[in-house]
Design an enzyme around this catalytic site. Sequence first.
Site, PDB file in Angstrom:
ATOM      1  N   LYS A 113       1.961  -3.780   6.607  1.00  0.00           N
ATOM      2  CA  LYS A 113       2.409  -3.779   5.203  1.00  0.00           C
ATOM      3  C   LYS A 113       3.929  -3.615   5.126  1.00  0.00           C
ATOM      4  O   LYS A 113       4.616  -4.300   4.362  1.00  0.00           O
ATOM      5  CB  LYS A 113       1.713  -2.671   4.412  1.00  0.00           C
ATOM      6  CG  LYS A 113       0.216  -2.851   4.253  1.00  0.00           C
ATOM      7  CD  LYS A 113      -0.128  -4.087   3.446  1.00  0.00           C
ATOM      8  CE  LYS A 113      -1.611  -4.282   3.273  1.00  0.00           C
ATOM      9  NZ  LYS A 113      -1.960  -5.605   2.744  1.00  0.00           N
ATOM     10  N   TYR A 169      -1.984  -0.870  10.826  1.00  0.00           N
ATOM     11  CA  TYR A 169      -2.247  -1.420   9.490  1.00  0.00           C
ATOM     12  C   TYR A 169      -1.033  -1.188   8.580  1.00  0.00           C
ATOM     13  O   TYR A 169      -0.522  -2.111   7.928  1.00  0.00           O
ATOM     14  CB  TYR A 169      -3.497  -0.775   8.876  1.00  0.00           C
ATOM     15  CG  TYR A 169      -3.616  -1.007   7.384  1.00  0.00           C
ATOM     16  CD1 TYR A 169      -3.893  -2.271   6.866  1.00  0.00           C
ATOM     17  CD2 TYR A 169      -3.403   0.035   6.473  1.00  0.00           C
ATOM     18  CE1 TYR A 169      -3.969  -2.490   5.493  1.00  0.00           C
ATOM     19  CE2 TYR A 169      -3.476  -0.174   5.109  1.00  0.00           C
ATOM     20  CZ  TYR A 169      -3.758  -1.436   4.619  1.00  0.00           C
ATOM     21  OH  TYR A 169      -3.825  -1.645   3.264  1.00  0.00           O
ATOM     22  N   SER A 198       0.842  -1.192   0.000  1.00  0.00           N
ATOM     23  CA  SER A 198       0.000   0.000   0.000  1.00  0.00           C
ATOM     24  C   SER A 198       0.875   1.238   0.000  1.00  0.00           C
ATOM     25  O   SER A 198       1.990   1.228   0.547  1.00  0.00           O
ATOM     26  CB  SER A 198      -0.859  -0.008   1.272  1.00  0.00           C
ATOM     27  OG  SER A 198      -1.467   1.245   1.453  1.00  0.00           O
TER      28      SER A 198
END
Length: 345
Positions: free
Chosen positions: A152, A148, A124
Amino acid sequence: MTILVTGGAGFIGSHTCVELLNSNHEIIVLDNYSNSNIESLNRVKRLTGKDFKVYEVDLLDKEKVEEVFKENSIEAVIHFAGLKAVGESVEKPIYYYQNNIMGTLILTELMQKYCVHNLVFSSSATVYGDPKEVPISEDSPLYATNPYGRTKLMIEEILRDLYVSNNNWSIASLRYFNPIGAHESGLIGEDPKGIPNNLMPYITHVATGKLTELNVFGNDYSTPDGTGVRDYIHVVDLAKGHIKSLGKVLSTKGIEAYNLGTGQGYSVLELVDAFEKASGQKIPYKIAPRRSGDIAECYADPAKAERELGWTTVKSLEEMCIDSWRWQKKNPDGYLTKAAYMSGH
Ligand code: NAD
Ligand code: UFG
């Protein structure tokens, strides 16, 4: 040989399944439906006229995932499965680390065991944190601002370690910018559970009357109109980026990160305006305080993907709005709107 698609029932996964099938790849899908519905895969089958195996399996269930590897001759994995809500990750970090990181560790351990070394991973643009410069190139500094994003970033690092340990691996980490839009058929699209967190699904819910007005989170950023600027990318362009990445991964060895974005930033108010023009619907909005953790501007330098994958986006902001609206209009209750789909309205 088959491509295993984890999280294939989700928003980006389902669109990528269509592109994979249309380019004559055989696929199998693994999903636990924690944020999706099997109906999306039924529609992928109808849309493409092709059948494929679907496993309702949680990536954390190592024994069941191993059965998938035993039963199939897998050539490569496209790994979408993961949790993606930034706010929820702040509230439930363990859940996010467990699901995203443990899930990836189990998957890659089994890939190693079954000699499947080709991987396309959904990363991302969030790995760039609050970027110092835009457009953002792949060698910009990486840091995460929430759990989050950290999942990643950690997974990207784990994958780099994996390649160092065994040069047979071939890995592409795809850093998506802001995917919106839907398949032009209106059969598959984004179907968030509950009140949407992201801008486009929030707008389409206002357009159908499910929500009364949009909160524009801040108009005092240092951007042309003061609202946040993002690189919105049509999900079908994004899906096609996976086909190109898969081709690269299957034909080379190594590990690379690629930005998948258009290179063009639009503000919140520009997106609202484009949506109103494309849909003919008025989107009432009010200016609200900034959302905690948001950044002013984020858009890609997509030159590396063009150079090394031969991929560029082709769909305009207008097409993104038209397709998002078509999907929402035909499916006001997402994949639960079976009646409307069956009658073709
Ligand atoms: P999505 O939630 O629609 O799809 C993810 C899918 O993974 C869902 O079908 C879900 O049920 C499945 N899943 C989650 N955990 C699982 C597990 N443990 N086992 C099996 N299946 C599991 O999300 P999406 O928008 O399609 O995103 C796909 C990937 O791209 C995610 O990894 C996400 O973090 C990443 N990404 C998304 C965006 C975005 O804005 N949509 C941006 C950047 C990166
Ligand atoms: N926004 C509003 N009102 C809303 C929702 C969003 O004004 O109701 C604004 C935000 O402040 C931001 C822009 O719209 O300026 C886009 O917000 P989104 O929530 O749609 O997307 P983000 O850029 O915040 O984040 C998304 C994904 C992340 C991913 C990131 C980069 O949610 O997971 O893109 O790919 F990491």
